[in-house]
Design an enzyme around this catalytic site. Structure first.
Site, short mmCIF file in Angstrom:
data_model
loop_
_atom_site.label_atom_id
_atom_site.label_comp_id
_atom_site.label_asym_id
_atom_site.label_seq_id
_atom_site.Cartn_x
_atom_site.Cartn_y
_atom_site.Cartn_z
N LYS A 117 0.83 -1.20 0.00
CA LYS A 117 0.00 0.00 0.00
C LYS A 117 0.87 1.26 0.00
O LYS A 117 0.58 2.21 -0.71
CB LYS A 117 -0.97 -0.02 1.18
N LYS A 195 -3.87 -8.63 -8.78
CA LYS A 195 -5.00 -8.92 -7.91
C LYS A 195 -6.07 -7.84 -8.08
O LYS A 195 -5.76 -6.65 -8.09
CB LYS A 195 -4.53 -8.92 -6.44
N LYS A 198 -9.80 -2.69 -4.96
CA LYS A 198 -10.46 -1.38 -5.07
C LYS A 198 -9.43 -0.30 -5.34
O LYS A 198 -9.64 0.58 -6.15
CB LYS A 198 -11.20 -1.04 -3.78
#
Ligand code: AQP
Length: 334
Positions: A117, A195, A198
Site C-alpha cells: 500500500k 489482484k 479497489k
C-alpha cells in the site's frame, strides 16, 4: 470444555473503501454467505479499517451503506448471521491496544500488505501500520475459530495466530487460535491481471451493469496470441474470471476451444459478459429493492451491532481480568 461444545464461529469483514468487486465476492462474500448455514457467523463492515485509506466522511458513510446493501442483496440473512458495523463495537480498539502490547514490532514490519500500500502511494500512517493488530482484535474479540478470506489476507491471519498465542502465553488461555479459510476464488485477477483491488482501479464491480460493465469486460488485458492459434486458458485473465461465473461444464468447453485454436479473446470476453450478467442479474433487482428501505438496513445493522457488542464486552471482561485492569462499571454489573 464449554469451548469444545460451542459451534464453530466464523468471523470476517470487508472494508467500505469503495464499491465491492468480483474479487471481494468470489474470495470472501460468497463463502461468508454459504457459511452462515454451517455455524455461528459474525460479519462486519470494517469502517475503522477503511479510515486508513478513505478520509472523506461522506464517502466513508456512503460506502458503508453500499457494503450493507451488497451483502443483504447477495443473500446474507440477518436472522442467521450477526451483521454489523465495526465502529458499533468500540471495544475492538481497546483490545487492539492490549494486543499491541504483546506484539513485537518486527511482526508488523513483515506485513506485505502495508509495504504494497505504501509503495502505491497510500500515506504510511500509524493506522495503516497497525492494521493487522486491529484485524486480530476483530477476530479474537468474538473468540472466532475460522476466518473466511481471500489469499491476500492469509498473512494477517497468521499474524493474528501469533498475537493470540503471545497473549495466551502471557495471561492464560483466553483466545482460541483461529484458522483461515480460502474459497475457489481466493485470488481473483483484475482487468490488468494483478489482484483485483479497489485501490488498483482494476475492478469489475459486483453491481456494475450496462455499458459500464461491457466496457470493463472488453478492456481485460490479454496477450497477443492470434485468433487462430491455440491458447492456454490457465494463463488468461478472461478465462480465470469466466470459470468463476460459469458452470464446470461450460468452463471445460471454453478451455477446450482455447486449446483447439480459432477462438479469439473478443469471443471469450463476450461469453464472460453474458455469464456475469446472468450470475448477478437477480441480485441487482434485490439490491434496488433494498436501497429503497434504508430504515430496514439501519435496523439490521443496529441489531447486529448490539449482539456483537454484547459478545465483545463478555470477552473484554475476561481480558481485563486477565491483564489486571479493573472491569468497566457497566460491564461489572453484568
Ligand atoms: N482479488 C481478490 N481475490 C480474492 N479475494 C479478494 N479479496 C479482496 N480482493 C480479492 C477479499 O475480499 C475481502 C475483503 O477485502 P477488503 O475490502 O477488506 O480489503 P482488501 O483485501 O484489501 O480488498 P481490496 O479490494 O484490495 O481493498 P483495498 O484496495 O481497499 O485494500 C478479504 O477477505 C479479501 O481477502
Amino acid at each position: 470444555m464449554a469451548e469444545q461444545a460451542r459451534r464453530v464461529r466464523f468471523l470476517s469483514g470487508v472494508q467500505p473503501s469503495g464499491r465491492l468487486h468480483l474479487g471481494n465476492y468470489f474470495g470472501a462474500l460468497k463463502q461468508h454467505i454459504a457459511l452462515q448455514e454451517e455455524g455461528e457467523a459474525f460479519y462486519f463492515i470494517a469502517n475503522f479499517h477503511a479510515m486508513t485509506t478513505v478520509q472523506d466522511p461522506r464517502a466513508l458513510s456512503q460506502a458503508t451503506l453500499d457494503v450493507a446493501l451488497d451483502y443483504l442483496a447477495l443473500g446474507l440473512d440477518p436472522r442467521r448471521a450477526v451483521f454489523f458495523r465495526q465502529s458499533d463495537v468500540p471495544e475492538v480498539a481497546e483490545l487492539a491496544w492490549v494486543l499491541s502490547c504483546v506484539t513485537g514490532k518486527g511482526l508488523l514490519d513483515r506485513a506485505t500488505s502495508y509495504k504494497d500500500k505504501v509503495a502505491r502511494g497510500i500515506a504510511p500512517s500509524m493506522g495503516l501500520y497497525a492494521y493487522p493488530v486491529l484485524m486480530a482484535a476483530d477476530i479474537l474479540i468474538y473468540r472466532s475459530n475460522v476466518v473466511p478470506v481471500g489469499e491476500d489476507q492469509v498473512q494477517h491471519i497468521e499474524m493474528t495466530r501469533d498475537m493470540a498465542a503471545a497473549f495466551n502465553a502471557a495471561y492464560g488461555e483466553i483466545f482460541p487460535i483461529p484458522a483461515f479459510r480460502l474459497d475457489a476464488g481466493a485470488k481473483v485477477p483484475g482487468l490488468d491481471g494483478q489482484k483485483m483491488s479497489k485501490s488498483y482501479g482494476n475492478t469489475i464491480e459486483i453491481f456494475e451493469e450496462g455499458s459500464a460493465l461491457r466496457k470493463k469486460v472488453m478492456s481485460i488485458v490479454t496477450d497477443s496470441t492470434p485468433l487462430e492459434a491455440p491458447k492456454d486458458p490457465e494463463k488468461c485473465n478472461v478465462f480465470a474470471l469466466y470459470r468463476l461465473v460459469a458452470s464446470e461444464g461450460e468452463a471445460g468447453e471454453l478451455a477446450a476451444r482455447y486449446r483447439a485454436g480459432g477462438t479469439g479473446y473478443g469471443d471469450a470476453k463476450k461469453a464472460l459478459l453474458g455469464k456475469v450478467e446472468a450470475y448477478f442479474g437477480p441480485f441487482r433487482e434485490e439490491r434496488k429493492r433494498l436501497a429503497k428501505e434504508p430504515a430496514y438496513v439501519e435496523g439490521v445493522l443496529a441489531e447486529g451491532g448490539a449482539r456483537a457488542r454484547a459478545e465483545a464486552q463478555a470477552t473484554m471482561r475476561l481480558v481485563r481480568g486477565a491483564v489486571g485492569l479493573p472491569l468497566m462499571p457497566a460491564a461489572a454489573k453484568g
